[in-house]
Design an enzyme around this catalytic site. Sequence first.
Site, PDB file in Angstrom:
ATOM      1  N   CYS A 123       0.832  -1.199   0.000  1.00 19.72           N
ATOM      2  CA  CYS A 123       0.000   0.000   0.000  1.00 19.72           C
ATOM      3  C   CYS A 123       0.877   1.264   0.000  1.00 19.72           C
ATOM      4  O   CYS A 123       1.499   1.573  -0.999  1.00 19.72           O
ATOM      5  CB  CYS A 123      -0.993  -0.032   1.153  1.00 19.72           C
ATOM      6  SG  CYS A 123      -2.392   1.103   0.918  1.00 19.72           S
ATOM      7  N   HIS A 138      -3.574  -5.111   0.114  1.00 16.96           N
ATOM      8  CA  HIS A 138      -3.097  -5.660   1.395  1.00 16.96           C
ATOM      9  C   HIS A 138      -3.141  -7.189   1.380  1.00 16.96           C
ATOM     10  O   HIS A 138      -4.117  -7.795   1.828  1.00 16.96           O
ATOM     11  CB  HIS A 138      -3.976  -5.151   2.544  1.00 16.96           C
ATOM     12  CG  HIS A 138      -3.801  -3.705   2.859  1.00 16.96           C
ATOM     13  ND1 HIS A 138      -3.016  -3.254   3.902  1.00 16.96           N
ATOM     14  CD2 HIS A 138      -4.307  -2.599   2.273  1.00 16.96           C
ATOM     15  CE1 HIS A 138      -3.054  -1.936   3.936  1.00 16.96           C
ATOM     16  NE2 HIS A 138      -3.834  -1.507   2.962  1.00 16.96           N
ATOM     17  N   GLU A 142      -1.649  -9.253   3.227  1.00 17.95           N
ATOM     18  CA  GLU A 142      -1.592  -9.843   4.582  1.00 17.95           C
ATOM     19  C   GLU A 142      -2.957 -10.253   5.097  1.00 17.95           C
ATOM     20  O   GLU A 142      -3.073 -11.181   5.919  1.00 17.95           O
ATOM     21  CB  GLU A 142      -0.910  -8.871   5.556  1.00 17.95           C
ATOM     22  CG  GLU A 142      -1.688  -7.625   5.927  1.00 17.95           C
ATOM     23  CD  GLU A 142      -1.507  -6.448   5.003  1.00 17.95           C
ATOM     24  OE1 GLU A 142      -1.791  -5.307   5.411  1.00 17.95           O
ATOM     25  OE2 GLU A 142      -1.092  -6.665   3.833  1.00 17.95           O
TER      26      GLU A 142
END
Length: 539
Positions: free
Chosen positions: A383, A509, A511
């Site tokens: 990001c 993102h 994750e």
Amino acid sequence: MADTKYIFVTGGVSSSLGKGIIAASLAKLLQARGYKTTIQKLDPYINVDPGTLNPYEHGECFVTEDGAETDLDLGHYERFLNVNTSQANNVTTGRIYQSVIEKERRGEFLGKTVQVVPHITNEIKRRIQLLGQNGDYDIVITEIGGTVGDIESLPYIESVRQLKWELGDHNSLVIHLTLVPYLSAAKELKTKPTQHSVKTLMESGISADILVCRTEHELSDDLRQKLAQFCNVKKEAVIQSIDASTIYDVPNLMLEEGLDKITLQKLALEERSEPDLVSWNKFLSRHKNPKAEVTIGLIGKYVELQDSYKSILEAFIHAGAENEVKVNIKSIHSEFINTDESNKITDLDGILVAPGFGERGIEGKIEAVKYARENNLPFFGICLGMQMAVIEYARNVLNISDANSTEMDDQTKNPVIDIMESQKNITQMGGTMRLGAWGCELAEGSLIHKTYGKTSITERHRHRYEYNNKYKEQLEAARMVSSGINPQTGLVEVVELPNHPWFIGVQYHPEYKSTVKTPHPLFIGFVKAAKDYAKKKKK
């Protein structure tokens, strides 16, 4: 009899005892026995969602596939269960009151006085039961934030009391998580805080069905008997939750304690087969028995609070296990890069530049990107980290010295990162960013394509500013490849450097989608690159 069973997890004595981990662990065991299970979190704060909260206040903001900005505990739920959560899995006091007030404005209460009971409690009960109404789940676990006795939690506790009565016998239960502290001066565990906590719960009309006791030392039989007697539960319903070396040990610890068995008994559900934890335990074995080590520098501006980057840290655990590598994270504050030994960006096997908002610490992030690029050190930008990689490249390779993002400098003459067109007229901050799952097409033969093993992906987003396509031709001519494009908007999602061993920046993102069962390919690839770098360094 209700088709869906409901489990409520409350906490007492202290916050941060791990209600989310206990809820996720129980859900894992029930899922492993063949029951379709989901978890939701009720948060007592008045914010509509955690999207506008500073990470120092409440840890990271976890984003779901459907674009909900939610509590970080939903990340635990997804990582343990490998099942997507949604807007319905996180409820806040702000959202409850907002909904009730909107109904009142529409005249839905027919002139009645709007009150906490029944209007607020009815809305809470409606939200609790939403997940159980579509037939997708056998069991819904609801974690209630805060601790029993907090003024903010009272409407939720009252709603649970009403629901238990309405659902009838064997259709719901309450698990109360509490602390049994060890007094070193007396050299003994003390049950009084737990007794007081259970008494406070009973004053609200709720009796705990199961006690889960957080402790640093083993609970003796005598102590369990005492807790059972004074807290009005069966002895087998006193569950020990002892400190563990990793949160991923907790499902096995709860299995040993029989938490799933006593839960099924109280809900009048059959035990079915023993929980299937084969793949879970294979992951645990790889995690605990690594064959190598790497050190990754996590460059961020909220590093003082580990929960600020919770999903990233957990994704490294998943990817480390997959690579049979122990991933040591060196947290480096981007505001103070190279100011002292703890903030130096040397002696690393890889650099991850973390997400964030605002201009504080961005020059340090840019410096970290430059170091990784010039030293052929594996680099991963997420990001804002990806945006800093674009700015660094524009400044130091294209020689556009004033290249910047309009987030940091709204007067910059070279906005290589700019606010999205759709965001320019937005005045409200909450829930207005580009959120949730968006598609991305990957360039064939690129590093990102090889890492994913496919050309079409979807990933979760949370941002307002984007790669400025006006600079795309210049950047690509200088060999910063735009290897991932959103097909709907034409916006660049991924940049990489083909002349670098491993250099990827992503606007999304990744994750958020890493779980124990399916570690994220980008983290797997990055950790492997760091492992290869560490091997070469030793030679």
